[in-house]
Design a protein around this motif. Structure first.
Motif, PDB file in Angstrom:
ATOM      1  N   THR A   1       0.846  -1.181   0.000  1.00 12.44           N
ATOM      2  CA  THR A   1       0.000   0.000   0.000  1.00 12.44           C
ATOM      3  C   THR A   1       0.888   1.239   0.000  1.00 12.44           C
ATOM      4  N   PRO A   2       0.765   2.112  -1.009  1.00 12.15           N
ATOM      5  CA  PRO A   2       1.649   3.274  -1.083  1.00 12.15           C
ATOM      6  C   PRO A   2       1.530   4.154   0.152  1.00 12.15           C
ATOM      7  N   GLY A   3       2.665   4.443   0.773  1.00  9.66           N
ATOM      8  CA  GLY A   3       2.702   5.330   1.925  1.00  9.66           C
ATOM      9  C   GLY A   3       2.647   4.628   3.260  1.00  9.66           C
ATOM     10  N   LEU A   4       2.247   3.362   3.295  1.00 10.21           N
ATOM     11  CA  LEU A   4       2.162   2.658   4.568  1.00 10.21           C
ATOM     12  C   LEU A   4       3.555   2.310   5.075  1.00 10.21           C
ATOM     13  N   LEU A   5       4.296   1.491   4.368  1.00 13.71           N
ATOM     14  CA  LEU A   5       5.676   1.180   4.739  1.00 13.71           C
ATOM     15  C   LEU A   5       6.659   2.043   3.964  1.00 13.71           C
ATOM     16  N   PHE A   6       6.434   2.135   2.657  1.00 17.37           N
ATOM     17  CA  PHE A   6       7.301   2.947   1.807  1.00 17.37           C
ATOM     18  C   PHE A   6       6.497   3.446   0.619  1.00 17.37           C
ATOM     19  N   GLN A   7       7.071   4.420  -0.086  1.00 24.42           N
ATOM     20  CA  GLN A   7       6.414   4.984  -1.263  1.00 24.42           C
ATOM     21  C   GLN A   7       7.464   5.229  -2.331  1.00 24.42           C
ATOM     22  N   ILE A   8       7.232   4.661  -3.518  1.00 24.46           N
ATOM     23  CA  ILE A   8       8.110   4.873  -4.666  1.00 24.46           C
ATOM     24  C   ILE A   8       7.246   5.429  -5.782  1.00 24.46           C
ATOM     25  N   PRO A   9       7.469   6.527  -6.413  1.00 23.60           N
ATOM     26  CA  PRO A   9       8.342   7.615  -6.012  1.00 23.60           C
ATOM     27  C   PRO A   9       7.687   8.458  -4.923  1.00 23.60           C
ATOM     28  N   GLY A  10       8.502   8.999  -4.068  1.00 22.92           N
ATOM     29  CA  GLY A  10       7.996   9.862  -3.007  1.00 22.92           C
ATOM     30  C   GLY A  10       7.738  11.265  -3.516  1.00 22.92           C
ATOM     31  N   ARG A  11       7.226  12.105  -2.658  1.00 26.03           N
ATOM     32  CA  ARG A  11       6.942  13.489  -3.072  1.00 26.03           C
ATOM     33  C   ARG A  11       8.212  14.327  -3.180  1.00 26.03           C
ATOM     34  N   SER A  12       9.188  14.093  -2.287  1.00 31.04           N
ATOM     35  CA  SER A  12      10.410  14.890  -2.334  1.00 31.04           C
ATOM     36  C   SER A  12      11.654  14.055  -2.601  1.00 31.04           C
ATOM     37  N   ARG A  13      11.570  12.730  -2.458  1.00 32.39           N
ATOM     38  CA  ARG A  13      12.695  11.829  -2.704  1.00 32.39           C
ATOM     39  C   ARG A  13      12.224  10.671  -3.562  1.00 32.39           C
ATOM     40  N   VAL A  14      13.177   9.838  -3.967  1.00 35.26           N
ATOM     41  CA  VAL A  14      12.810   8.671  -4.764  1.00 35.26           C
ATOM     42  C   VAL A  14      12.032   7.670  -3.920  1.00 35.26           C
ATOM     43  N   VAL A  15      12.501   7.410  -2.701  1.00 33.29           N
ATOM     44  CA  VAL A  15      11.827   6.493  -1.786  1.00 33.29           C
ATOM     45  C   VAL A  15      11.588   7.215  -0.470  1.00 33.29           C
ATOM     46  N   GLU A  16      10.357   7.192   0.011  1.00 36.29           N
ATOM     47  CA  GLU A  16      10.018   7.747   1.321  1.00 36.29           C
ATOM     48  C   GLU A  16       9.414   6.633   2.158  1.00 36.29           C
ATOM     49  N   PHE A  17       9.699   6.644   3.446  1.00 40.78           N
ATOM     50  CA  PHE A  17       9.241   5.594   4.339  1.00 40.78           C
ATOM     51  C   PHE A  17       8.218   6.131   5.321  1.00 40.78           C
ATOM     52  N   GLY A  18       7.059   5.467   5.412  1.00 36.43           N
ATOM     53  CA  GLY A  18       6.044   5.756   6.411  1.00 36.43           C
ATOM     54  C   GLY A  18       5.477   7.153   6.407  1.00 36.43           C
ATOM     55  N   ASN A  19       5.273   7.765   5.241  1.00 32.94           N
ATOM     56  CA  ASN A  19       4.763   9.129   5.218  1.00 32.94           C
ATOM     57  C   ASN A  19       3.241   9.214   5.166  1.00 32.94           C
ATOM     58  N   MET A  20       2.548   8.077   4.941  1.00 39.13           N
ATOM     59  CA  MET A  20       1.080   8.006   4.914  1.00 39.13           C
ATOM     60  C   MET A  20       0.447   8.962   3.899  1.00 39.13           C
ATOM     61  N   GLN A  21       1.177   9.264   2.831  1.00 36.22           N
ATOM     62  CA  GLN A  21       0.641  10.058   1.728  1.00 36.22           C
ATOM     63  C   GLN A  21       0.857   9.265   0.444  1.00 36.22           C
ATOM     64  N   THR A  22       0.151   9.642  -0.601  1.00 34.12           N
ATOM     65  CA  THR A  22       0.302   8.921  -1.863  1.00 34.12           C
ATOM     66  C   THR A  22       0.099   9.879  -3.036  1.00 34.12           C
ATOM     67  N   SER A  23       0.447   9.412  -4.206  1.00 32.48           N
ATOM     68  CA  SER A  23       0.248  10.177  -5.431  1.00 32.48           C
ATOM     69  C   SER A  23      -0.128   9.208  -6.538  1.00 32.48           C
ATOM     70  N   GLY A  24      -0.546   9.737  -7.650  1.00 28.62           N
ATOM     71  CA  GLY A  24      -0.942   8.884  -8.762  1.00 28.62           C
ATOM     72  C   GLY A  24       0.209   8.050  -9.297  1.00 28.62           C
ATOM     73  N   ALA A  25       1.385   8.657  -9.369  1.00 25.04           N
ATOM     74  CA  ALA A  25       2.558   7.926  -9.861  1.00 25.04           C
ATOM     75  C   ALA A  25       2.928   6.780  -8.938  1.00 25.04           C
ATOM     76  N   SER A  26       2.840   7.000  -7.633  1.00 23.66           N
ATOM     77  CA  SER A  26       3.190   5.927  -6.697  1.00 23.66           C
ATOM     78  C   SER A  26       2.160   4.799  -6.738  1.00 23.66           C
ATOM     79  N   ILE A  27       0.903   5.116  -6.993  1.00 24.25           N
ATOM     80  CA  ILE A  27      -0.116   4.077  -7.123  1.00 24.25           C
ATOM     81  C   ILE A  27       0.193   3.191  -8.329  1.00 24.25           C
TER      82      ILE A  27
END
Length: 69
Positions: free
Chosen positions: A18-44
């Motif tokens: 699930t994007p944003g739960l453990l990690f998110q690729i791509p993140g909003r400000s970095r390539v990989v973000e961990f545990g930010n609880m946010q998502t975007s269309g690209a990460s989905i």
């Protein structure tokens, strides 16, 4: 006798990917973000492709089966 392998594998992968739960690729400000609880269309889209690839490997290539009954 029911085969619960695909159900269990799909649920575990869905929760873990699930994007944003453990990690998110791509993140909003970095390539990989961990545990930010946010998502975007690209990460989905990226997480859906990873999910499809892993579920294909586990269910078709490896052939995970869990029988009950």
């Amino acid at each position: 006798m029911a085969d619960w392998g695909p159900v269990i594998i799909a649920v575990v992968l869905f929760v873990l990917l699930t994007p944003g739960l453990l990690f998110q690729i791509p993140g909003r400000s970095r390539v990989v973000e961990f545990g930010n609880m946010q998502t975007s269309g690209a990460s989905i889209v990226v997480h859906a492709i990873i999910f499809f690839g892993l579920i294909t490997i586990f269910l078709i290539a490896i052939g995970v089966h869990i029988y009950t009954g």
